[in-house]
Design a protein around this motif. Structure first.
Motif, PDB file in Angstrom:
ATOM      1  N   ARG A 148     -16.140   0.416  -5.893  1.00 31.18           N
ATOM      2  CA  ARG A 148     -15.728  -0.741  -6.687  1.00 31.18           C
ATOM      3  C   ARG A 148     -14.566  -1.421  -5.961  1.00 31.18           C
ATOM      4  O   ARG A 148     -13.526  -0.802  -5.737  1.00 31.18           O
ATOM      5  N   PHE A 149     -14.756  -2.681  -5.600  1.00 32.63           N
ATOM      6  CA  PHE A 149     -13.761  -3.404  -4.815  1.00 32.63           C
ATOM      7  C   PHE A 149     -12.967  -4.356  -5.701  1.00 32.63           C
ATOM      8  O   PHE A 149     -13.514  -4.952  -6.640  1.00 32.63           O
ATOM      9  N   ALA A 150     -11.686  -4.498  -5.375  1.00 32.59           N
ATOM     10  CA  ALA A 150     -10.838  -5.392  -6.161  1.00 32.59           C
ATOM     11  C   ALA A 150      -9.652  -5.836  -5.319  1.00 32.59           C
ATOM     12  O   ALA A 150      -9.168  -5.082  -4.469  1.00 32.59           O
ATOM     13  N   PRO A 151      -9.150  -7.063  -5.554  1.00 33.04           N
ATOM     14  CA  PRO A 151      -7.913  -7.475  -4.900  1.00 33.04           C
ATOM     15  C   PRO A 151      -6.752  -6.672  -5.476  1.00 33.04           C
ATOM     16  O   PRO A 151      -6.838  -6.134  -6.587  1.00 33.04           O
ATOM     17  N   GLU A 152      -5.665  -6.593  -4.703  1.00 36.50           N
ATOM     18  CA  GLU A 152      -4.486  -5.857  -5.155  1.00 36.50           C
ATOM     19  C   GLU A 152      -3.248  -6.607  -4.663  1.00 36.50           C
ATOM     20  O   GLU A 152      -2.998  -6.674  -3.451  1.00 36.50           O
ATOM     21  N   PRO A 153      -2.468  -7.200  -5.572  1.00 37.73           N
ATOM     22  CA  PRO A 153      -1.333  -8.020  -5.156  1.00 37.73           C
ATOM     23  C   PRO A 153      -0.102  -7.242  -4.692  1.00 37.73           C
ATOM     24  O   PRO A 153       0.796  -7.821  -4.064  1.00 37.73           O
ATOM     25  N   ASP A 154      -0.040  -5.950  -4.985  1.00 42.81           N
ATOM     26  CA  ASP A 154       1.161  -5.165  -4.692  1.00 42.81           C
ATOM     27  C   ASP A 154       1.099  -4.581  -3.275  1.00 42.81           C
ATOM     28  O   ASP A 154       0.270  -3.721  -2.988  1.00 42.81           O
ATOM     29  N   ASP A 155       1.989  -5.039  -2.395  1.00 41.65           N
ATOM     30  CA  ASP A 155       2.033  -4.514  -1.030  1.00 41.65           C
ATOM     31  C   ASP A 155       2.286  -3.008  -0.995  1.00 41.65           C
ATOM     32  O   ASP A 155       1.836  -2.314  -0.081  1.00 41.65           O
ATOM     33  N   GLU A 156       3.030  -2.501  -1.978  1.00 43.53           N
ATOM     34  CA  GLU A 156       3.336  -1.071  -1.982  1.00 43.53           C
ATOM     35  C   GLU A 156       2.078  -0.227  -2.119  1.00 43.53           C
ATOM     36  O   GLU A 156       2.016   0.888  -1.600  1.00 43.53           O
ATOM     37  N   VAL A 157       1.076  -0.739  -2.817  1.00 45.31           N
ATOM     38  CA  VAL A 157      -0.193  -0.013  -2.936  1.00 45.31           C
ATOM     39  C   VAL A 157      -0.841   0.120  -1.554  1.00 45.31           C
ATOM     40  O   VAL A 157      -1.345   1.193  -1.190  1.00 45.31           O
ATOM     41  N   PHE A 158      -0.803  -0.961  -0.779  1.00 48.70           N
ATOM     42  CA  PHE A 158      -1.381  -0.909   0.567  1.00 48.70           C
ATOM     43  C   PHE A 158      -0.552  -0.024   1.489  1.00 48.70           C
ATOM     44  O   PHE A 158      -1.103   0.712   2.312  1.00 48.70           O
ATOM     45  N   LEU A 159       0.770  -0.093   1.375  1.00 51.11           N
ATOM     46  CA  LEU A 159       1.622   0.770   2.197  1.00 51.11           C
ATOM     47  C   LEU A 159       1.331   2.242   1.923  1.00 51.11           C
ATOM     48  O   LEU A 159       1.227   3.051   2.856  1.00 51.11           O
ATOM     49  N   ASP A 160       1.194   2.597   0.656  1.00 49.19           N
ATOM     50  CA  ASP A 160       0.888   3.985   0.317  1.00 49.19           C
ATOM     51  C   ASP A 160      -0.476   4.395   0.868  1.00 49.19           C
ATOM     52  O   ASP A 160      -0.626   5.490   1.429  1.00 49.19           O
ATOM     53  N   ALA A 161      -1.466   3.499   0.729  1.00 47.85           N
ATOM     54  CA  ALA A 161      -2.803   3.806   1.265  1.00 47.85           C
ATOM     55  C   ALA A 161      -2.756   3.967   2.781  1.00 47.85           C
ATOM     56  O   ALA A 161      -3.385   4.878   3.345  1.00 47.85           O
ATOM     57  N   LEU A 162      -2.010   3.094   3.454  1.00 45.11           N
ATOM     58  CA  LEU A 162      -1.923   3.160   4.911  1.00 45.11           C
ATOM     59  C   LEU A 162      -1.236   4.441   5.377  1.00 45.11           C
ATOM     60  O   LEU A 162      -1.631   5.045   6.379  1.00 45.11           O
ATOM     61  N   ARG A 163      -0.214   4.879   4.657  1.00 49.76           N
ATOM     62  CA  ARG A 163       0.436   6.148   5.013  1.00 49.76           C
ATOM     63  C   ARG A 163      -0.568   7.291   4.905  1.00 49.76           C
ATOM     64  O   ARG A 163      -0.622   8.179   5.773  1.00 49.76           O
ATOM     65  N   ARG A 164      -1.361   7.289   3.849  1.00 47.98           N
ATOM     66  CA  ARG A 164      -2.346   8.347   3.656  1.00 47.98           C
ATOM     67  C   ARG A 164      -3.426   8.273   4.730  1.00 47.98           C
ATOM     68  O   ARG A 164      -3.831   9.306   5.295  1.00 47.98           O
TER      69      ARG A 164
END
Length: 298
Positions: A148-164
């Motif tokens: 399930r795909f969705a936009p996400e406005p919070d950069d912190e969500v992407f930062l956390d995903a990228l760290r993982r």
């Protein structure tokens, strides 16, 4: 040997850059790339161009991001090394090569000559990458429909995903960033690149698995040369399910739905799982690229 003259070009003499032979097909590779005349440098001997380099960046950048076109004439590796050593901007060098360049004696000799010149200037090989170019002739990859795909406005969500994602990565640039400053640096470098791209921030998407947990992210993007797969990443706990294909298929559809008629992409040669994913999705390898980083001249 006569004296070498190295200088920067401008709009009035930018044509000199094109007087050197192009055995590696760099001109074709850069058909959609815009280079500023004043970020081009040449080395002249007896009025003849014997080495050239084009530094590249975005239209609003005050300094170049990299050198993505570098050539030397036969026997002029020393001139090429001096061209790089004396440049005002010491940035990453991308050496673009035809696919299978080692299999042809002419392209092998040309590629090795440029690598020798770069090494003499202090550059060290970081990684060799596979470059892809999807076109409609390949057909759109089928969407499996599992995520399930969705936009996400919070950069912190992407930062956390990228760290993982980067906690278990095969990507040479990420591994270099991790060695320099840890997972946070690697994640922030990726995020900075996404923000640098001129494509809209709202294109960034997260992907959730059927159980509702985060499976990964994909970043459909435009760099200054056109549409591209900005990033595909699956978090470690969801690997082994083939989700990288789902992300790539969605990213491709997303760009095509917004007018893309071709989509560029790349992965490290050693990242065999991602290379296999690109092949399954109909992305052909169109060339190779060796990324070199500046160091101390030898």
């Amino acid at each position: 040997m006569t004296q070498l003259v190295i200088r920067t070009l401008d709009a009035s003499d930018a044509h000199l850059f094109d007087t050197l032979p192009d055995p590696l097909g760099a001109r074709r590779a850069h058909a959609r790339t815009v280079h500023r005349p004043d970020w081009k440098r040449i080395a002249l001997r007896d009025g003849r161009v014997v080495a050239r380099g084009a530094w590249w960046g975005g239209p609003e950048d005050e300094a170049p991001v990299n050198i993505n076109w570098f050539d030397v004439a036969e026997g002029e590796e020393e001139a090429g090394a001096l061209l790089l050593k004396t440049a005002p901007h010491q940035v990453e060098l991308e050496l673009n090569l035809p696919s299978g360049w080692r299999d042809d004696p002419e392209t092998l000799a040309a590629g090795e000559a440029r690598l020798r010149a770069a090494r003499d200037a202090g550059y060290q090989i970081l990684v060799e990458r596979l470059m892809y170019d999807w076109t409609p002739a390949a057909g759109l990859p089928e969407r499996p429909g599992r995520l399930r795909f969705a936009p996400e406005p919070d950069d912190e969500v992407f930062l956390d995903a990228l760290r993982r994602i980067h906690s278990a990565t095969l990507d040479a640039h990420a591994l270099r960033a991790i060695a320099e400053g840890g997972l946070d640096q690697a994640a922030r470098e990726e995020l900075d690149f996404f923000h640098w791209c001129p494509s809209p921030r709202e294109w960034w998407q997260v992907a959730h698995a059927p159980d509702g947990t985060l499976a990964g992210i994909h970043i459909p993007a435009h760099n200054p040369s056109g549409p591209c797969v900005g990033f595909i990443g699956v978090v470690p706990e969801h690997r082994g399910r083939g989700y990288a294909y789902d992300l790539l298929a969605e990213c491709t559809h997303y760009l095509v739905e917004r007018g893309a008629e071709r989509v560029a992409a790349a992965t490290d040669q050693g990242n065999t799982p991602m290379a296999a994913t690109f092949a399954t999705a109909g992305y052909p390898v169109v060339r190779s690229r060796i990324n070199l980083v500046p160091g101390e001249p030898v």
